[in-house]
Scaffold this active site. Structure first.
Site, mmCIF file in Angstrom:
data_model
loop_
_atom_site.group_PDB
_atom_site.id
_atom_site.type_symbol
_atom_site.label_atom_id
_atom_site.label_comp_id
_atom_site.label_asym_id
_atom_site.label_seq_id
_atom_site.Cartn_x
_atom_site.Cartn_y
_atom_site.Cartn_z
ATOM 1 N N LYS A 198 31.995 24.971 46.845
ATOM 2 C CA LYS A 198 32.324 23.599 47.843
ATOM 3 C C LYS A 198 32.188 23.143 49.083
ATOM 4 O O LYS A 198 32.315 21.515 48.876
ATOM 5 C CB LYS A 198 34.177 23.801 47.643
ATOM 6 C CG LYS A 198 34.587 25.089 46.112
ATOM 7 C CD LYS A 198 35.525 23.257 45.830
ATOM 8 C CE LYS A 198 35.447 24.184 44.191
ATOM 9 N NZ LYS A 198 37.028 23.942 43.438
ATOM 10 N N LYS B 270 30.325 27.433 34.543
ATOM 11 C CA LYS B 270 30.994 27.219 34.523
ATOM 12 C C LYS B 270 31.537 26.020 34.133
ATOM 13 O O LYS B 270 31.066 25.173 34.727
ATOM 14 C CB LYS B 270 31.777 28.849 34.556
ATOM 15 C CG LYS B 270 32.501 27.652 36.044
ATOM 16 C CD LYS B 270 33.931 28.443 36.973
ATOM 17 C CE LYS B 270 34.263 28.040 38.272
ATOM 18 N NZ LYS B 270 35.198 28.116 38.773
ATOM 19 N N LYS C 36 36.703 22.270 36.218
ATOM 20 C CA LYS C 36 37.494 20.637 36.096
ATOM 21 C C LYS C 36 37.041 20.261 36.917
ATOM 22 O O LYS C 36 37.263 19.077 37.166
ATOM 23 C CB LYS C 36 39.378 20.916 37.059
ATOM 24 C CG LYS C 36 40.151 21.676 35.385
ATOM 25 C CD LYS C 36 41.586 21.530 35.697
ATOM 26 C CE LYS C 36 41.952 23.316 36.369
ATOM 27 N NZ LYS C 36 42.891 23.494 36.824
HETATM 28 P P1 TYM Z 1 42.298 27.971 38.717
HETATM 29 O O1 TYM Z 1 42.655 26.655 38.479
HETATM 30 O O2 TYM Z 1 40.610 27.022 38.942
HETATM 31 O O3 TYM Z 1 41.768 27.974 37.209
HETATM 32 C C1 TYM Z 1 42.849 28.833 36.453
HETATM 33 C C2 TYM Z 1 42.635 30.263 35.462
HETATM 34 O O4 TYM Z 1 41.581 30.029 34.263
HETATM 35 C C3 TYM Z 1 39.822 30.754 34.752
HETATM 36 N N1 TYM Z 1 38.769 29.755 34.529
HETATM 37 C C4 TYM Z 1 38.338 30.105 33.706
HETATM 38 N N2 TYM Z 1 37.999 31.699 33.052
HETATM 39 C C5 TYM Z 1 36.752 31.503 32.089
HETATM 40 N N3 TYM Z 1 35.922 30.503 32.211
HETATM 41 C C6 TYM Z 1 35.819 29.529 32.742
HETATM 42 N N4 TYM Z 1 35.016 28.271 32.385
HETATM 43 C C7 TYM Z 1 36.717 29.242 33.786
HETATM 44 N N5 TYM Z 1 37.508 28.739 33.990
HETATM 45 C C8 TYM Z 1 37.966 28.563 34.829
HETATM 46 C C9 TYM Z 1 40.275 31.507 36.224
HETATM 47 O O5 TYM Z 1 39.102 32.650 36.940
HETATM 48 C C10 TYM Z 1 41.697 31.163 36.739
HETATM 49 O O6 TYM Z 1 42.161 32.461 36.147
HETATM 50 N N6 TYM Z 1 42.339 30.142 42.812
HETATM 51 C C11 TYM Z 1 42.993 30.194 40.959
HETATM 52 C C12 TYM Z 1 44.667 29.637 41.394
HETATM 53 C C13 TYM Z 1 45.320 30.833 42.074
HETATM 54 C C14 TYM Z 1 45.525 32.013 41.596
HETATM 55 C C15 TYM Z 1 46.370 33.089 42.756
HETATM 56 C C16 TYM Z 1 45.270 32.461 40.833
HETATM 57 C C17 TYM Z 1 45.789 30.181 43.428
HETATM 58 N N7 TYM Z 1 46.602 31.947 43.631
HETATM 59 C C18 TYM Z 1 46.739 33.985 42.595
HETATM 60 C C19 TYM Z 1 45.476 34.157 40.656
HETATM 61 C C20 TYM Z 1 46.882 35.103 41.522
HETATM 62 C C21 TYM Z 1 42.036 29.024 40.578
HETATM 63 O O7 TYM Z 1 41.834 28.258 41.309
HETATM 64 O O8 TYM Z 1 42.715 28.817 39.643
#
Ligand code: TYM
Length: 324
Positions: free
Chosen positions: A110, A192, A195
């Site tokens: 990032k 991957k 967003k």
């Molecule tokens: P975020 O918002 O990026 O994504 C949400 C969930 O989607 C999964 N994910 C994917 N899985 C498979 N293939 C992909 N291309 C893909 N892109 C995203 C992510 O692994 C996630 O499970 N940091 C986290 C949010 C968060 C969180 C937490 C999660 C904040 N606090 C505590 C678990 C526990 C995030 O940015 O997810």
């Protein structure tokens, strides 16, 4: 057994989010005590418009419900409405070495991608994530593969705290959805689906027309066989994986089904299958997203429930580390 996971309200939900995490959450809520939240504080680490963030929060919530997360089975809440996350965040800041943060892949990526906004929140992001999890003393965290490093640092922070003070935290384990743990971008299958690069995303509530257009124009590979071979044929393998997840069919069966057939026929089938799969959920979403006061109530109720538990746990944590 307590399960917790979160999603950032940084844009529309794509099929990586769905097959990597949300679909798994829907199943887990049948068996475990589940807490699912919208990580709006994490979303502030990237540039954003305040009005757009508010809109995204409601859209993310409406999406989660339309995709099957039930407020009756799970606690659904908004991270910023449970201020104890931030309180624990500070405490954990004081047990996490800076070096561990500078080594995180997401921080490095990032900082390259958003050179003009390398803020301290971006660096400390994993500590807030550790707070989200440890505040509830969760056992399991269902996430996609990209979050594994954050889970590892969470476990490390828990170990450090327990060692420095007294055993207070459990070490949470990640739960992966094996086939869906990493869905790749449709236009660059070595990256991957994310967003922050929306051009390679297939959003779960894209229109029929967009789904068809995106799948038909997705990058494939040379040759014309429908074969699962992630190294030699990353594009087509990604589509096979997606089709396998949607149809719940094993990969070998799909290879047989399309033996001797070409990319166009296969892509057409994948698109139709996705359109079909998300059609009802999309209808539900379009209705729900207009009901702002209903959505607000769900968040308020969920945030109250989460706060009760968080507050109780934080009292114990503060005691452990010498606060009054
Ligand atoms: P975020 O918002 O990026 O994504 C949400 C969930 O989607 C999964 N994910 C994917 N899985 C498979 N293939 C992909 N291309 C893909 N892109 C995203 C992510 O692994 C996630 O499970 N940091 C986290 C949010 C968060 C969180 C937490 C999660 C904040 N606090 C505590 C678990 C526990 C995030 O940015 O997810």
């Amino acid at each position: 057994m307590l399960v917790i996971s979160g999603i950032q309200p940084t844009g529309k939900i794509h099929i990586g989010n769905y097959f990597g995490a949300i679909k798994h959450w829907v199943k887990l809520q049948e068996k475990y005590k589940c807490f699912f939240f919208i990580a709006d504080l994490h979303a502030m680490t990237e540039s954003y418009e305040p009005k757009k963030l508010q809109k995204n929060i409601y859209e993310t919530l409406a999406s989660l419900i339309a995709l099957g997360i039930s407020e009756k089975k799970s606690v659904i809440f908004l991270q910023s409405q449970v201020p104890f996350h931030c309180e624990l965040f500070w405490i954990l800041n004081c047990v996490c070495p800076c070096g561990d943060l500078f080594r995180m892949t997401q921080f490095k990526e990032k900082s390259k991608q958003f050179k003009d906004n390398i803020n301290a929140g971006l660096l400390n992001y994993p500590i807030l994530m550790a707070s989200d999890i440890l505040l509830y003393n969760a056992e399991f965290v269902p996430v996609g593969k990209d979050q594994l490093q954050h889970l590892e640092i969470t476990r490390e922070i828990a170990r450090r705290f327990n060692k420095r003070f007294k055993k207070t935290f459990k070490e949470p384990k990640p739960l992966l959805n094996p086939l869906g743990e990493k869905i790749y971008s449709l236009i660059n299958p070595s990256k991957k689906m994310s967003k922050s690069s929306p051009e390679g995303c297939l959003f779960v509530f894209d229109s029929r027309k967009d789904i068809k257009k995106k799948i038909l124009s997705s990058i494939t590979d040379s040759g014309k066989e429908i074969e699962f071979s992630p190294k030699a044929k990353p594009g087509i393998s990604n589509l096979i994986k997606i089709y396998s997840l949607v149809e719940e069919k094993p990969i070998e069966e799909i290879e047989k089904e399309f033996l001797g057939k070409g990319y166009f026929e296969f892509k057409n089938k994948v698109a139709l299958s996705l359109i079909d799969y998300f059609a009802q959920k999309r209808k539900k979403y379009l209705k729900l997203v207009k009901k702002k006061s209903y959505l607000k109530k769900i968040l308020n109720k969920g945030s109250q429930k989460a706060s009760q538990i968080a507050k109780r746990n934080l009292v114990k944590i503060k005691k452990s580390c010498g606060l009054l």
